[in-house]
Enzyme design. Structure first.
Site, PDB file in Angstrom:
ATOM      1  N   ARG A 103       0.830  -1.197   0.000  1.00 45.11           N
ATOM      2  CA  ARG A 103       0.000   0.000   0.000  1.00 45.11           C
ATOM      3  C   ARG A 103       0.866   1.248   0.000  1.00 45.11           C
ATOM      4  O   ARG A 103       1.740   1.402   0.854  1.00 45.11           O
ATOM      5  CB  ARG A 103      -0.926   0.011   1.222  1.00 45.11           C
ATOM      6  N   THR A 107      -1.015   7.657  -1.121  1.00 45.13           N
ATOM      7  CA  THR A 107      -2.250   7.562  -1.907  1.00 45.13           C
ATOM      8  C   THR A 107      -3.197   6.495  -1.380  1.00 45.13           C
ATOM      9  O   THR A 107      -4.379   6.482  -1.732  1.00 45.13           O
ATOM     10  CB  THR A 107      -1.931   7.224  -3.370  1.00 45.13           C
ATOM     11  N   ASP A 203       0.034  -3.662  13.032  1.00 41.33           N
ATOM     12  CA  ASP A 203       0.519  -4.099  11.723  1.00 41.33           C
ATOM     13  C   ASP A 203       0.803  -5.597  11.775  1.00 41.33           C
ATOM     14  O   ASP A 203       1.721  -6.047  12.455  1.00 41.33           O
ATOM     15  CB  ASP A 203       1.792  -3.335  11.351  1.00 41.33           C
ATOM     16  N   ASP A 206       4.401  -6.737  10.735  1.00 37.16           N
ATOM     17  CA  ASP A 206       5.412  -6.416  11.741  1.00 37.16           C
ATOM     18  C   ASP A 206       5.283  -7.343  12.952  1.00 37.16           C
ATOM     19  O   ASP A 206       6.288  -7.769  13.530  1.00 37.16           O
ATOM     20  CB  ASP A 206       5.287  -4.968  12.190  1.00 37.16           C
TER      21      ASP A 206
END
Length: 213
Positions: A103, A107, A203, A206
């Protein structure tokens, strides 16, 4: 798109431990593996099979086996890799392809940076693995990628999803004449200003593998 939120006490229990910020990476990986195995059971209710006769020690018996072409499992890199083993535990004969998507944090759009998939997926039933359905951009792009190659039935498996992500996929898939099903362990409240799932679990990549700068 059909949406199925798996309602099972074991799924809810494991998801709760995943959410806990004190859960370390080894425990997180193990729980994701166990959770995905449970989700796979839900997601494969309509896996394609054909009748077959087998000889038992006593007599012939009618059963079923997976049809050809075999199902294709597609983890979205990198976090989707943490879901692969749990999926393969129940579908060991499925083929595996890989799709690398990231991603763009400015944007919020998905960018494909790698793929290892058959050129022709005509008639294939595909299972897409992505832990977090947040904005929906990556998963929508992955589904469209598979549809363009000929997949005719797509089941996405996620640990968490958001209303915004579901709406994005439904919007992006308008006009796509391929059945799509989402199977998820939890439907969360929504997204924060950084497009992170709330309450979420952080996340997933992670927490599975550590921070990769």
């Amino acid at each position: 798109m059909q949406v199925h939120v798996a309602d099972h006490p074991l799924i809810s229990h494991k998801l709760t431990v995943l959410r806990d910020e004190s859960t370390d990476s080894p425990t997180f990986r193990r729980l994701v593996d166990e959770l995905v195995t449970l989700l796979t059971y839900e997601a494969t209710r309509d896996v394609r099979v054909e009748p077959v006769d087998v000889q038992t020690p006593v007599a012939m018996a009618r059963g079923v086996r997976l049809t050809e072409p075999r199902p294709l499992v597609v983890p979205i890199l990198r976090a989707g890799l943490g879901m692969l083993e749990g999926m393969q535990r129940l579908l060991p004969t499925a083929e595996v392809g890989f799709l690398g998507m990231v991603r763009n944090e400015e944007t919020l759009e998905a960018v494909t940076y790698a793929e290892r998939l058959p050129d022709d997926l005509t008639g294939r039933q595909c299972y897409v693995l992505d832990p977090m359905l947040a904005t929906g951009g990556s998963l929508a792009a992955a589904i469209n990628f598979l549809v363009k190659r000929g997949a005719n039935d797509i089941i996405a498996i996620t640990i968490l999803a958001t209303p915004e992500g579901i709406s994005r996929i439904e919007s992006d898939l308008q006009g796509v004449d391929v059945p799509v099903t989402l199977v998820t362990a939890g439907l969360d409240d929504g997204l924060d200003e950084r497009a992170y799932i709330v309450p979420g679990l952080g996340d997933a990549g992670d927490r599975l593998y550590g921070v990769a700068d």
